[in-house]
Write an enzyme that holds these catalytic residues in place. Structure first.
Site, PDB file in Angstrom:
ATOM      1  N   LEU A  73      10.423 -14.398 -67.747  1.00  0.00           N
ATOM      2  CA  LEU A  73       9.287 -13.596 -68.290  1.00  0.00           C
ATOM      3  C   LEU A  73       8.806 -14.142 -69.709  1.00  0.00           C
ATOM      4  CD1 LEU A  73      10.208 -10.087 -67.204  1.00  0.00           C
ATOM      5  CD2 LEU A  73       8.587 -11.622 -66.028  1.00  0.00           C
TER       6      LEU A  73
ATOM      7  N   CYS B 267      10.601  -7.964 -61.013  1.00  0.00           N
ATOM      8  CA  CYS B 267      11.501  -9.279 -61.398  1.00  0.00           C
ATOM      9  C   CYS B 267      12.789  -9.047 -61.279  1.00  0.00           C
ATOM     10  CB  CYS B 267      10.838  -9.658 -62.918  1.00  0.00           C
ATOM     11  SG  CYS B 267      12.024 -11.094 -63.366  1.00  0.00           S
TER      12      CYS B 267
ATOM     13  N   GLY C 122       5.182 -14.168 -50.509  1.00  0.00           N
ATOM     14  CA  GLY C 122       6.460 -14.468 -50.189  1.00  0.00           C
ATOM     15  C   GLY C 122       6.546 -15.551 -49.025  1.00  0.00           C
TER      16      GLY C 122
HETATM   17  C1  LIG Z   1       8.444 -20.070 -61.289  1.00  0.00           C
HETATM   18  C2  LIG Z   1       8.079 -18.556 -61.165  1.00  0.00           C
HETATM   19  C3  LIG Z   1       7.365 -17.722 -61.840  1.00  0.00           C
HETATM   20  C4  LIG Z   1       7.262 -16.424 -61.212  1.00  0.00           C
HETATM   21  N1  LIG Z   1       6.879 -15.579 -62.561  1.00  0.00           N
HETATM   22  C5  LIG Z   1       6.468 -14.173 -61.995  1.00  0.00           C
HETATM   23  C6  LIG Z   1       5.991 -13.207 -63.204  1.00  0.00           C
HETATM   24  O1  LIG Z   1       5.746 -13.600 -64.309  1.00  0.00           O
HETATM   25  N2  LIG Z   1       5.525 -11.989 -62.596  1.00  0.00           N
HETATM   26  C7  LIG Z   1       5.710 -11.746 -61.342  1.00  0.00           C
HETATM   27  O2  LIG Z   1       5.418 -10.431 -60.906  1.00  0.00           O
HETATM   28  N3  LIG Z   1       6.287 -12.584 -60.338  1.00  0.00           N
HETATM   29  C8  LIG Z   1       6.510 -13.966 -60.673  1.00  0.00           C
HETATM   30  N4  LIG Z   1       6.974 -14.833 -59.907  1.00  0.00           N
HETATM   31  C9  LIG Z   1       7.091 -14.199 -58.402  1.00  0.00           C
HETATM   32  C10 LIG Z   1       5.757 -14.651 -57.598  1.00  0.00           C
HETATM   33  O3  LIG Z   1       4.616 -14.013 -58.054  1.00  0.00           O
HETATM   34  C11 LIG Z   1       6.122 -14.339 -56.263  1.00  0.00           C
HETATM   35  O4  LIG Z   1       6.061 -13.034 -55.910  1.00  0.00           O
HETATM   36  C12 LIG Z   1       6.983 -14.952 -55.509  1.00  0.00           C
HETATM   37  O5  LIG Z   1       7.543 -16.157 -55.850  1.00  0.00           O
HETATM   38  C13 LIG Z   1       7.088 -15.058 -53.902  1.00  0.00           C
HETATM   39  O6  LIG Z   1       5.930 -15.937 -53.523  1.00  0.00           O
HETATM   40  P1  LIG Z   1       6.194 -17.441 -53.085  1.00  0.00           P
HETATM   41  O7  LIG Z   1       7.140 -17.393 -52.180  1.00  0.00           O
HETATM   42  O8  LIG Z   1       4.812 -17.550 -52.471  1.00  0.00           O
HETATM   43  O9  LIG Z   1       6.592 -18.264 -54.224  1.00  0.00           O
HETATM   44  C14 LIG Z   1       7.343 -15.918 -60.210  1.00  0.00           C
HETATM   45  C15 LIG Z   1       7.581 -17.049 -59.153  1.00  0.00           C
HETATM   46  C16 LIG Z   1       8.037 -18.212 -59.587  1.00  0.00           C
HETATM   47  C17 LIG Z   1       8.486 -19.241 -58.571  1.00  0.00           C
END
Ligand SMILES: Cc1cc2nc3c(=O)[nH]c(=O)nc-3n(C[C@H](O)[C@H](O)[C@H](O)COP(=O)(O)O)c2cc1C
Length: 296
Positions: free
Chosen positions: A70, A122, A235
């Protein structure tokens, strides 16, 4: 044709997920100009956070595992970064208790942001995120506090913790949440067999990408059956077929995260065009008509 309602109207149902492209306003604006319906900032906390030491992200066969910790510059800095905001920006907030969230909302509420997304999910940082999201009483207090200070929509971002997601969604709804995002990354790990150690400095991180898509679809399905408020699916979405799957399961919009790193910003227009072609083929005139059709 593509516009949708997530407690505010968006021009299309594709959002940039939190944490993927950080907090720089020019970058977030570029994502909007490239076709996203709205963009979400990285999680912002009351004070700056350094995050974990490298390595903080690793690629696996079916997705990424990250433990960024974070990292962000804190709410005061971010408020200045977005002081001239003129795009549909949702600010994602993370914190430990209702006082912290209250202070952040007081700093941000006069800015032209369209909603808050509260990170209750998170999975790899202590005393914030999922640890808070697993405590129904605290979730209720935080949402209620924000509700008492702001008229802006509150989106709660839920994940897979040790408590029942539906129960957490219920207390958030009772506290005044307007919409739910499901899901965040899922606790996961990777070992380097040559040095016999976990790859990530934090050892445990959160899995995103293709591997978590069926789990996210199931969560959207269950949440949308249980609640009347909009659900935002997230996701593993990498193309228009994935986006449609989420909408048919009950999502009013979708967030794109990991796939942005592979397809870069073209992904938003590609997904939106694919959704539109599908709607024309199937005879749907609005996103509304499709939401939850696969739900019974
Ligand atoms: C490198 C990275 C950093 C992330 N940072 C945050 C964040 O600061 N806050 C949050 O709510 N989700 C964060 N996420 C989660 C994403 O917003 C999302 O919920 C998660 O990656 C699932 O989606 P995806 O499969 O399309 O990546 C992060 C994901 C990744 C890969």
């Amino acid at each position: 044709m593509l516009s949708t309602d997530i407690c505010v109207r968006l021009r299309n149902p594709t959002l940039l997920a939190s944490g993927i492209l950080g907090i720089s306003y020019p970058v977030l604006k570029r994502v909007y100009e490239a076709g996203a319906g709205a963009v979400i900032s990285k999680s912002i906390s009351i004070e700056a956070r350094e995050g974990y030491k490298n390595p903080i992200i690793v690629k696996t066969e079916h997705g990424w595992i990250n433990a960024v910790g974070l990292a962000n510059p804190g709410v005061e800095y971010f408020a200045k970064e977005i002081e001239n905001c003129d795009i549909p920006l949702i600010v994602n907030l993370v914190g430990s208790n209702e006082e912290e969230f209250g202070k952040m909302v007081k700093i941000l509420d006069n800015l032209k942001i369209i909603a808050y997304e509260i990170n209750f999910s998170c999975p790899h940082v202590e005393k914030v995120g999922l640890e808070i999201g697993d405590d129904p009483e605290l979730v209720y207090k935080i949402v209620k506090k924000i509700r008492s200070l702001s008229k802006k929509p509150i989106i709660v971002k839920l994940g897979l913790g040790s408590s029942n997601m539906i129960e957490i969604a219920r207390v958030a709804n009772d506290g005044g949440a307007d919409a739910i995002t499901a899901i965040n990354t899922i606790r996961a790990m990777c070992i380097d067999i040559d040095v016999a150690k976990p790859i990530l400095s934090n050892r445990i991180g959160g899995l995103s990408g293709a591997a978590i898509k069926p789990i996210a679809i199931r969560c959207v399905y269950e949440l949308s059956k249980a609640f009347d408020i909009p659900i935002i699916g997230c996701g593993g979405i990498k193309d228009w077929r994935d986006a449609i799957e989420f909408i048919l399961a009950g999502a009013s919009a979708v967030q794109i995260g990991s796939a942005v790193s592979e397809r870069w910003l073209d992904i938003f227009n590609e997904i939106n065009n694919g959704i539109m072609q599908y709607m024309l083929r199937k005879g749907y005139k609005s996103i509304d008509e499709m939401i939850g059709i696969a739900r019974y």
